[in-house]
Design a protein around this motif. Structure first.
Motif, PDB file in Angstrom:
ATOM      1  N   GLN A 286     -34.645  20.768  23.843  1.00 15.93           N
ATOM      2  CA  GLN A 286     -35.091  19.935  22.722  1.00 15.93           C
ATOM      3  C   GLN A 286     -34.090  18.828  22.436  1.00 15.93           C
ATOM      4  N   ALA A 287     -32.826  19.217  22.414  1.00 15.22           N
ATOM      5  CA  ALA A 287     -31.768  18.251  22.116  1.00 15.22           C
ATOM      6  C   ALA A 287     -31.725  17.135  23.155  1.00 15.22           C
ATOM      7  N   GLU A 288     -32.253  17.417  24.366  1.00 19.71           N
ATOM      8  CA  GLU A 288     -32.316  16.409  25.420  1.00 19.71           C
ATOM      9  C   GLU A 288     -33.611  15.611  25.367  1.00 19.71           C
ATOM     10  N   GLY A 289     -34.473  15.915  24.363  1.00 19.51           N
ATOM     11  CA  GLY A 289     -35.722  15.174  24.202  1.00 19.51           C
ATOM     12  C   GLY A 289     -36.931  15.820  24.841  1.00 19.51           C
ATOM     13  N   VAL A 290     -36.764  17.009  25.458  1.00 19.83           N
ATOM     14  CA  VAL A 290     -37.907  17.717  26.042  1.00 19.83           C
ATOM     15  C   VAL A 290     -38.756  18.309  24.918  1.00 19.83           C
ATOM     16  N   SER A 291     -40.056  18.187  25.043  1.00 20.01           N
ATOM     17  CA  SER A 291     -40.969  18.751  24.033  1.00 20.01           C
ATOM     18  C   SER A 291     -41.727  19.932  24.618  1.00 20.01           C
ATOM     19  N   PHE A 292     -42.272  20.754  23.719  1.00 17.00           N
ATOM     20  CA  PHE A 292     -42.926  22.004  24.118  1.00 17.00           C
ATOM     21  C   PHE A 292     -44.222  22.211  23.343  1.00 17.00           C
ATOM     22  N   ILE A 293     -45.214  22.741  24.045  1.00 17.28           N
ATOM     23  CA  ILE A 293     -46.369  23.366  23.387  1.00 17.28           C
ATOM     24  C   ILE A 293     -46.169  24.862  23.576  1.00 17.28           C
ATOM     25  N   TYR A 294     -46.093  25.583  22.469  1.00 18.71           N
ATOM     26  CA  TYR A 294     -45.703  26.993  22.503  1.00 18.71           C
ATOM     27  C   TYR A 294     -46.876  27.848  22.044  1.00 18.71           C
ATOM     28  N   VAL A 295     -47.475  28.579  22.993  1.00 13.95           N
ATOM     29  CA  VAL A 295     -48.614  29.449  22.694  1.00 13.95           C
ATOM     30  C   VAL A 295     -48.111  30.883  22.594  1.00 13.95           C
TER      31      VAL A 295
END
Length: 496
Positions: free
Chosen positions: A191-200
């Motif tokens: 996240q801190a590197e800018g990666v985003s997530f969809i978390y199911v």
């Protein structure tokens, strides 16, 4: 919403229609860099379909998407991966006869002078797996790993993609507390590197820890969106199921003093479990907790005769059972609902009715003949008893995870067992199906059965059990009564 920001993913009015059903209907969704957006809903709510559309597995019927301000319409998963979007499936897609390192690096094996650079491959795989708390070797064959170990390999494989958006579908379903925390640390780092997530996920207790926003789907539609992850599980459950929910865990009366199961000094040569002793009483739900690798599954499989034990005794109602003999255990009244229902609990390519019939042949056969009418009658009776709707002549593969688990439970309960062991009974199952399975477990206890529940979900163990035994490194670290069994106390023992 940051509508002026073109970075990230924008899903607009997406619909996916199949013959006779609409899986996703007019859904809007924005994912910005560095976000973890929890996507919640019951099985059939449209989570997997929407995830598959974003990952290029499925194409939408209508609607559009943009990725970093540019039109985005992946025709294949390869298109999505090339764009920087990856999907980690709940159902693992590993090559079981290859090593851990080979699976993590599959499709990206480093080469030197035309040959595989095995050393580099191991080193690169190890870096990703260490981020997840993996304890195994890089040369271990994936087939021989636990379900949790395989899940970590699957996640590490996706991390190698260097994706900007990762879709995590039930990533912690087979992970314990420490492995889950390692995964969350990895997510926060990315996240801190800018990666985003969809978390199911169906583990609602995790959402507040990891999600920055929550989107709830029901019947293919987006029902609501929360601007933070701090929403009460009770409210989320009610939004998912569309009705008030009083309590997730049913009430169960205290057990009697009569001991049904007595385990004494159980151990095996491999050290999976060592000198474990405990008892389970009539009408008791006995929980077994511990981090992954603590020996929980190996222990209960040995009790059920499905795994070798080197010493110790197992008694059921005072009768000593023969070691390493699953049929003797079943005949004595012990049934095991395994953690991997598809590999160990079901013949997924066969019908529901045939799966139910398999352990109950004496009820429906005579003189070596099986009557199809009796098979169907038995299956319908079992399905009604466990609250499973639908045509029992359909393949098990056509069912949701919750209904598949009900088939496994139902077929064994038809034998009227004395002891029921459930290993990860709600792994990968939505909250509505969980509630019905919890009610089945509670009803078993009310009827005087002894019940053992093994779970990596601490909330589940603490919510169901009268007592909880904590294993660490294969040893019993203590047995806690319900009033003293807190998450903190359990983890103190599990890591002692």
């Amino acid at each position: 919403m940051r509508t002026e920001d073109n970075r990230g993913l924008r899903v607009s009015g997406v619909t996916k229609q199949y013959p006779g059903t609409i899986a996703v209907q007019d859904v809007d969704l924005d994912i910005y860099p560095g976000e973890v957006v929890a996507l919640l809903g019951e099985n059939g709510a449209g989570k997997s379909t929407l995830s598959s559309i974003i990952a290029g597995v499925t194409q939408p019927t209508t609607g559009t998407m943009t990725w970093n301000g540019e039109p985005y319409s992946p025709a294949t998963p390869g298109d999505a991966i090339a764009a920087g979007i990856g999907l980690i499936h709940q159902e693992m897609r590993l090559l079981p006869d290859l090593t851990v390192a080979e699976n993590v690096m599959v499709g990206r094996w480093p080469m030197r002078s035309g040959f595989l650079d095995a050393r580099s491959m191991r080193e690169k795989a190890k870096v990703q797996l260490q981020r997840l708390g993996f304890k195994g070797g890089m040369d271990a064959t994936v087939r021989n790993l636990s379900v949790a170990g395989q899940q970590q390999v699957e996640i590490a494989k996706a991390l190698m993609l260097n994706a900007s958006l990762l879709i995590l579908d039930e990533p912690t379903a087979a992970l314990g507390q420490s492995e889950t925390e390692a995964l969350f640390d990895c997510v926060r780092s990315l996240q801190a590197e800018g990666v985003s997530f969809i978390y199911v996920s169906h583990r609602l207790a995790e959402i507040a820890q990891i999600a920055t926003r929550i989107v709830v789907l029901r019947d293919g539609r987006k029902i609501t969106e929360h601007a933070s992850g701090e929403v009460s599980p009770k409210q989320l459950v009610e939004e998912m199921v569309g009705r008030p929910v009083e309590r997730l865990f049913p009430e169960v009366p205290p057990p009697t003093d009569k001991v049904v199961l007595q385990v004494q000094d159980l151990h095996d040569k491999a050290g999976n479990f060592t000198d474990v002793s405990f008892s389970v009483r009539e009408g008791e739900i006995f929980g077994i907790a511990g981090i992954v690798g603590a020996g929980r599954t190996e222990l209960v499989r040995a009790i059920a005769g499905a795994q070798h034990r080197h010493g110790g005794t197992v008694q059921l109602d005072g009768r000593t059972l023969k070691a390493d003999d699953p049929m003797a255990a079943i005949k004595a009244g012990i049934v095991l609902i395994p953690e991997d229902r598809k590999q160990q609990g079901l013949v997924v390519s066969d019908t529901i009715e045939n799966n139910i019939a398999l352990p109950n042949m004496t009820k429906i056969g005579s003189g070596g003949w099986i009557a199809p009418a009796k098979v169907r009658k038995l299956a319908r009776s079992v399905a009604a008893g466990i609250g499973m709707k639908g045509n029992v002549s359909l393949p098990v593969a056509s069912l949701s995870g919750g209904n598949q688990q009900k088939v496994v439970i139902g077929k064994w309960l038809e034998r009227n067992p004395r002891l029921v062991i459930l290993d990860e009974p709600t792994r990968g199952i939505d909250v509505g199906a969980r509630a019905s399975i919890y009610e089945v477990i509670a009803e078993l206890a009310r009827n005087g059965n002894a019940v053992v529940v093994v779970s990596s979900d601490l909330e589940e163990v603490l919510g169901l059990a009268h007592r909880v035994m904590v294993l660490a490194r294969g040893q019993n670290q203590g047995i806690l009564d319900a009033d003293e069994a807190s998450p903190t106390r359990v983890m103190e023992l599990a890591t002692s």
